[in-house]
Write a protein that holds these residues in place. Structure first.
Motif, PDB file in Angstrom:
ATOM      1  N   ASN A 174       0.694   6.927  -6.553  1.00 14.47           N
ATOM      2  CA  ASN A 174      -0.054   7.413  -7.547  1.00 14.47           C
ATOM      3  C   ASN A 174      -0.819   9.234  -6.254  1.00 14.47           C
ATOM      4  N   GLY A 175       0.557   9.357  -6.127  1.00 15.48           N
ATOM      5  CA  GLY A 175       0.372  10.990  -5.145  1.00 15.48           C
ATOM      6  C   GLY A 175      -0.351  11.226  -4.288  1.00 15.48           C
ATOM      7  N   ARG A 178       2.148   2.124  -3.719  1.00 16.93           N
ATOM      8  CA  ARG A 178       1.116   2.273  -4.524  1.00 16.93           C
ATOM      9  C   ARG A 178       0.652   3.537  -4.397  1.00 16.93           C
ATOM     10  N   ASP A 179       0.820   3.599  -2.387  1.00 21.93           N
ATOM     11  CA  ASP A 179       0.416   5.730  -2.330  1.00 21.93           C
ATOM     12  C   ASP A 179       1.586   6.452  -2.550  1.00 21.93           C
ATOM     13  N   LEU A 180       2.444   5.715  -2.485  1.00 21.61           N
ATOM     14  CA  LEU A 180       3.854   6.636  -3.361  1.00 21.61           C
ATOM     15  C   LEU A 180       3.768   6.885  -4.762  1.00 21.61           C
ATOM     16  N   LYS A 207       0.618  -1.306   0.587  1.00 21.99           N
ATOM     17  CA  LYS A 207       0.271   0.106   0.242  1.00 21.99           C
ATOM     18  C   LYS A 207       0.660   1.176   0.063  1.00 21.99           C
ATOM     19  N   GLN A 208       2.008   1.193   0.743  1.00 17.52           N
ATOM     20  CA  GLN A 208       2.543   2.313   0.682  1.00 17.52           C
ATOM     21  C   GLN A 208       3.424   2.797  -0.595  1.00 17.52           C
TER      22      GLN A 208
END
Length: 91
Positions: free
Chosen positions: A90-91, A86-88, A83-84
């Motif tokens: 996707n901004g 993916r979040d990075l 998740k970390q």
């Protein structure tokens, strides 16, 4: 980024020589490859999971002739980002 650029980044961030960084990067790749070759998962917290996916046998078609072709079952490496990560991305 290619392997040479990755080695340069590792050397710069770790404050080590490129030759030492190259050995470390190569050792990491060999460790991941070896584990996947044995059918094991590689779980890197905050980054993701490398695992082996099983693909079932199936039928396909030759696009040129339309003939039905049997495709054998196989295994393939797969990566699931954490998740970390993916979040990075996707901004």
């Amino acid at each position: 980024m290619n392997q040479a650029e990755l080695i340069e980044t590792v050397a710069t961030n770790a404050g080590v020589k490129k030759a030492d960084a190259a050995k470390v990067v190569q050792a990491v790749f060999e460790g991941i490859s070896g584990a996947l070759g044995r059918g094991e998962d590689v779980r890197l917290a905050g980054f993701g999971i490398f695992e082996v996916a099983e693909r079932a046998a199936r039928e396909g078609r030759n696009p040129r002739t339309g003939e039905v072709v049997a495709i054998a079952a196989s295994k393939a490496p797969k990566f699931k980002p954490a998740k970390q990560l993916r979040d990075l991305v996707n901004g």
